[in-house]
Design a protein around this motif. Sequence first.
Motif, short mmCIF file in Angstrom:
data_model
loop_
_atom_site.label_atom_id
_atom_site.label_comp_id
_atom_site.label_asym_id
_atom_site.label_seq_id
_atom_site.Cartn_x
_atom_site.Cartn_y
_atom_site.Cartn_z
N GLU A 1 1.10 -1.10 0.09
CA GLU A 1 0.18 -0.05 -0.27
C GLU A 1 0.90 1.49 0.42
OE1 GLU A 1 0.54 -2.42 2.42
OE2 GLU A 1 -2.69 -3.19 2.88
N TYR A 2 2.50 1.31 0.76
CA TYR A 2 3.11 2.46 1.24
C TYR A 2 3.66 2.52 -0.20
CZ TYR A 2 5.59 6.60 3.35
OH TYR A 2 6.61 7.30 3.70
N TYR A 3 2.83 3.62 -1.47
CA TYR A 3 3.22 3.31 -2.74
C TYR A 3 5.17 4.16 -2.67
CZ TYR A 3 0.85 7.43 -2.66
OH TYR A 3 0.82 8.65 -1.80
N ALA B 1 -2.56 3.96 1.96
CA ALA B 1 -0.85 4.31 2.48
C ALA B 1 -0.41 4.55 4.06
CB ALA B 1 -0.24 5.17 1.73
N TYR B 2 -1.76 4.54 4.82
CA TYR B 2 -1.19 4.79 6.03
C TYR B 2 -2.06 4.17 7.53
CZ TYR B 2 1.75 8.64 4.70
OH TYR B 2 2.55 9.37 3.49
N ASN B 3 -2.90 3.12 6.30
CA ASN B 3 -3.85 1.78 7.17
C ASN B 3 -3.66 0.95 6.52
OD1 ASN B 3 -5.41 3.94 8.84
ND2 ASN B 3 -5.76 4.57 7.53
N THR C 1 0.21 12.82 16.37
CA THR C 1 1.34 12.53 16.45
C THR C 1 2.22 12.69 14.87
OG1 THR C 1 0.95 9.72 15.35
CG2 THR C 1 1.37 10.01 17.51
N GLU C 2 1.75 12.76 13.78
CA GLU C 2 2.02 13.18 12.19
C GLU C 2 1.47 14.29 11.69
OE1 GLU C 2 3.40 10.29 9.94
OE2 GLU C 2 5.93 10.77 9.45
N ASN C 3 1.63 14.48 10.90
CA ASN C 3 1.20 15.06 9.43
C ASN C 3 2.08 14.59 7.84
OD1 ASN C 3 -1.00 16.51 10.45
ND2 ASN C 3 -0.46 17.87 10.90
N SER C 4 1.24 14.60 6.90
CA SER C 4 1.99 13.65 5.76
C SER C 4 1.31 14.89 4.69
CB SER C 4 2.36 12.66 6.39
OG SER C 4 3.32 12.39 4.55
N TYR C 5 2.11 15.91 5.08
CA TYR C 5 1.53 16.67 3.53
C TYR C 5 1.91 16.08 2.25
CZ TYR C 5 0.48 20.55 6.77
OH TYR C 5 -0.05 21.53 7.85
#
Length: 325
Positions: free
Chosen positions: A55-57, A208-210, A284-288
């Motif tokens: 999923e983490y492309y 990608a984040y789940n 805990t995090e932002n991923s822009y």
Amino acid sequence: MHILSSVLTLPEAVSTPVGAEVYRGLTSMPKQLSPWLFYDETGSRLFEEITRLPEYYLTRTERGIFARYADEMLESAGHRRVTIIELGAGTASKTGLLLRAAVGRQGAVDYVPIDVSETALTAAQEHIEAGIPGVSVAPRVADYTKGIDEIPTAGQRRMVLYIGSSIGNFEPPDAVKVLREVRRRLAPGDLLLLGVDHVKDRRILWRAYNDAAGVTEAFNKNMLVRVNRELGAGFNPRLFQHRAIWNAVHSRMEIYLKSLIGQRVSIPALDLEAEFAEGESIHTENSYKFTAESIAAIVERAGFSITQSWTDEREWFGVYLAARL
Ligand code: AVI
């Protein structure tokens, strides 16, 4: 007088980097902990695992862009030889493609990977020196921007790599500050090669984040495990839920640890009891995620000008070459 005496009696751990961050974050409203706390030994290993998830492309897509365009990237750097500097290099798994292209073009290349993890840098040096003749690796254990200081370049142009969408974990004003710090250490005409994740269908971002295997969940919860180990805290990670959601207004994935019950967690080293209401989260995090325009705005505010960019067929990820003005 009362304030002074309570400041004086703060426990020692509050003045360590981890203690200070946990104290600040868990006494803030809403609660938050900085993403740098992810990266202890276990967290760094879990992140490496994330980069290989179906999923983490991000990592795979960026690697594909380097595989296809590394020669062109170096050609765009012009006729002068380049010294390649990589910020937050880690194990430098994608950089080999660019280093090979540099050796092909200029015969030999100096490579300076900068990272806070000595273990990762040693691994990077070993596999690059063994696999790519012609590369001289001079690792620096440092916080990234500071590590750029005093890198001898013998008249060569510096090409600073900042890839993997790491810039996306900063708030936009902080991203500008980081790039300005980089700029301050470069000469006019030196180059920045920036890899960033693009805005796309929210379902792809969400997955990608789940991930189905729960590696991102373990990565997120490891922050609590770290706080338990380093500060003697009593977090039960099972009583927190991993949450990653898309925020379209801010163009970012937001990552949280949500308390499943009302609870009080003690953190003895900080002399702190953290109270959680049921459903309360720690951010805990932002991923822009960026568009060509939004990343250009950041890069330009930092004093660089984008000269060229490369993307994959689906335009999921972008690599931007910018010159220091
Ligand atoms: C390191 N950084 C670019 C990753 C990201 O995608 O923002 C960190 C990460 N967090 C959850 N998964 C990966």
